[in-house]
Design a protein around this motif. Structure first.
Motif, PDB file in Angstrom:
ATOM      1  N   PHE A 172       0.907  -1.236  -0.015  1.00 48.66           N
ATOM      2  CA  PHE A 172      -0.048   0.135  -0.089  1.00 48.66           C
ATOM      3  C   PHE A 172       0.975   1.405  -0.182  1.00 48.66           C
ATOM      4  N   GLU A 220      -2.356  -4.728  -5.212  1.00 49.14           N
ATOM      5  CA  GLU A 220      -2.772  -3.410  -4.884  1.00 49.14           C
ATOM      6  C   GLU A 220      -1.327  -2.683  -4.582  1.00 49.14           C
ATOM      7  N   PRO A 253     -12.978  -4.383   2.251  1.00 43.51           N
ATOM      8  CA  PRO A 253     -13.620  -4.043   3.306  1.00 43.51           C
ATOM      9  C   PRO A 253     -14.507  -2.600   3.354  1.00 43.51           C
TER      10      PRO A 253
HETATM   11  C1  AN0 Z   1      -7.588  -0.316   1.427  1.00 44.22           C
HETATM   12  C2  AN0 Z   1      -7.574   0.629   0.340  1.00 44.22           C
HETATM   13  O1  AN0 Z   1      -8.549   1.546   0.521  1.00 44.22           O
HETATM   14  O2  AN0 Z   1      -6.612   0.869  -0.112  1.00 44.22           O
HETATM   15  C3  AN0 Z   1      -7.706  -1.778   0.791  1.00 44.22           C
HETATM   16  C4  AN0 Z   1      -9.073  -1.880  -0.053  1.00 44.22           C
HETATM   17  C5  AN0 Z   1      -8.932  -2.990  -1.010  1.00 44.22           C
HETATM   18  N1  AN0 Z   1      -8.613  -0.254   2.409  1.00 44.22           N
HETATM   19  C6  AN0 Z   1      -8.515  -0.015   3.482  1.00 44.22           C
HETATM   20  O3  AN0 Z   1      -7.569  -0.191   4.193  1.00 44.22           O
HETATM   21  C7  AN0 Z   1      -9.837  -0.240   4.686  1.00 44.22           C
END
Ligand code: AN0
Ligand code: CP
Length: 315
Positions: A112, A142, A274
């Protein structure tokens, strides 16, 4: 396909969506393709759907899967070229990526955005280092700026549920107590732009996404106006791109409620999950017949499976 880290790796999205839908009808048709091939998955962050659906996709193709929660269980990685590694980093990504490549045939990574420094996040340090040093194809689960497997699943879901050739699809910002990346929203815009849908983005002022990504996509700051005649409402929170990583609004008027959904053309409700109930979206919407978040999550398997298939076939 040689890698899958952004829309740029897709030759034709409409064709890829059709192929995924065909694969969904016959998911074990290629169970010999991945025999004795290993998918390695590295997670720098938590996951439910991405981890399990990508694993299932690999199993459907006859692959074996190895998974590592690298932040908890691995050595802290260094990414800087020429670093004098006297601090936290115990192992350089140069070695790590080459070593892991010897253990697997495809490498998938979740890393992330840190939301501290926009230039660093948008340079995609982690995933681009693995692409550079790995000797096997890399898939994004991601990254700092995108979530292409989610966006492919979203495009598949819209294709399955759309009732007209050019449905109106609205990406709506919604409130959230924590600062979230722009990755899901970025990829959703990039992918849906490449379909036949009419895409509109709505968010409060200050939540403008990256200009290049938004090129050609209208923004409507009035959520009620944006929702008029919509066939799909896709809710997602993201933190500010311009005031990078900041939460500028928690305005509860932006929560997706039945009253908001009444403004649409009986729109289907989508979210990547989520989701925080009654913060992003009201129970009444999520529990309604128009919510398609569960079949949407199911399509994560077929998005991952068509990508793995193309990578295994090098097609
Ligand atoms: C993450 C985001 O918004 O990137 C992952 C989503 C698939 N979401 C959270 O951390 C709640
Ligand atoms: N939508 C999605 O990527 O969910 P996870 O974070 O649970 O993998």
């Amino acid at each position: 396909m040689k890698k899958y880290t952004s829309i740029k790796d897709v030759i034709s999205l409409p064709i890829l969506v059709e192929e995924a839908i065909a694969l969904k009808k016959n998911p074990f048709a290629f169970e010999q393709l991945g025999k004795r091939k290993v998918l390695g998955m590295l997670f720098f962050n938590p996951s439910l759907r991405t981890r399990l659906s990508t694993q299932k996709a690999a199993l459907n193709l006859g692959m074996d899967v190895i998974v590592m929660n690298i932040s908890n269980d691995g050595w802290v990685l260094e990414f800087e070229d020429g670093a004098v590694m006297e601090n936290n980093g115990a192992e350089h990504v140069k070695e790590a990526a080459q070593v892991i490549s010897q253990y697997c045939d495809v490498l998938a990574i979740r890393a992330f955005a840190e939301l501290k420094n926009r230039e660093e996040d948008y340079a995609e340090k982690v995933i681009s280092s693995f692409v550079k040093f790995a000797t096997v194809p890399v898939i994004s689960l991601e990254s700092a700026t995108g979530h292409p497997l989610q966006a492919l699943a979203d495009a598949i879901t819209i294709k399955e549920f759309q009732q007209k050739e050019r449905p109106k699809v609205v990406l709506s910002w919604a409130p959230h107590p924590r600062a979230l990346p722009q990755a899901v929203a970025n990829s959703f815009v990039e992918f849906i732009k490449n379909t036949y849908a009419e895409l509109v983005v709505t968010h409060p002022k200050g939540y403008e996404l990256n200009n290049e990504i938004m090129e050609g996509v209208p923004v409507e700051y009035d959520q009620n106006k944006a929702f008029a005649d919509a066939d799909f409402i896709y809710a997602k929170n993201w933190s500010s791109y311009t005031e990078y990583g900041k939460i500028l609004s928690t305005d509860k008027n932006w929560i997706i409620t039945n009253a908001k959904m009444q403004l649409t053309n009986s729109a289907k409700f989508m979210h990547c999950l989520p989701v925080r109930r009654n913060v992003v979206v009201a129970d009444e919407v999520l529990d309604s017949e128009n919510s398609i978040v569960i079949p949407q999550a199911n399509n994560r398997t077929y998005a991952a499976q068509i990508v793995l298939k193309k990578i295994l076939e090098n097609a």
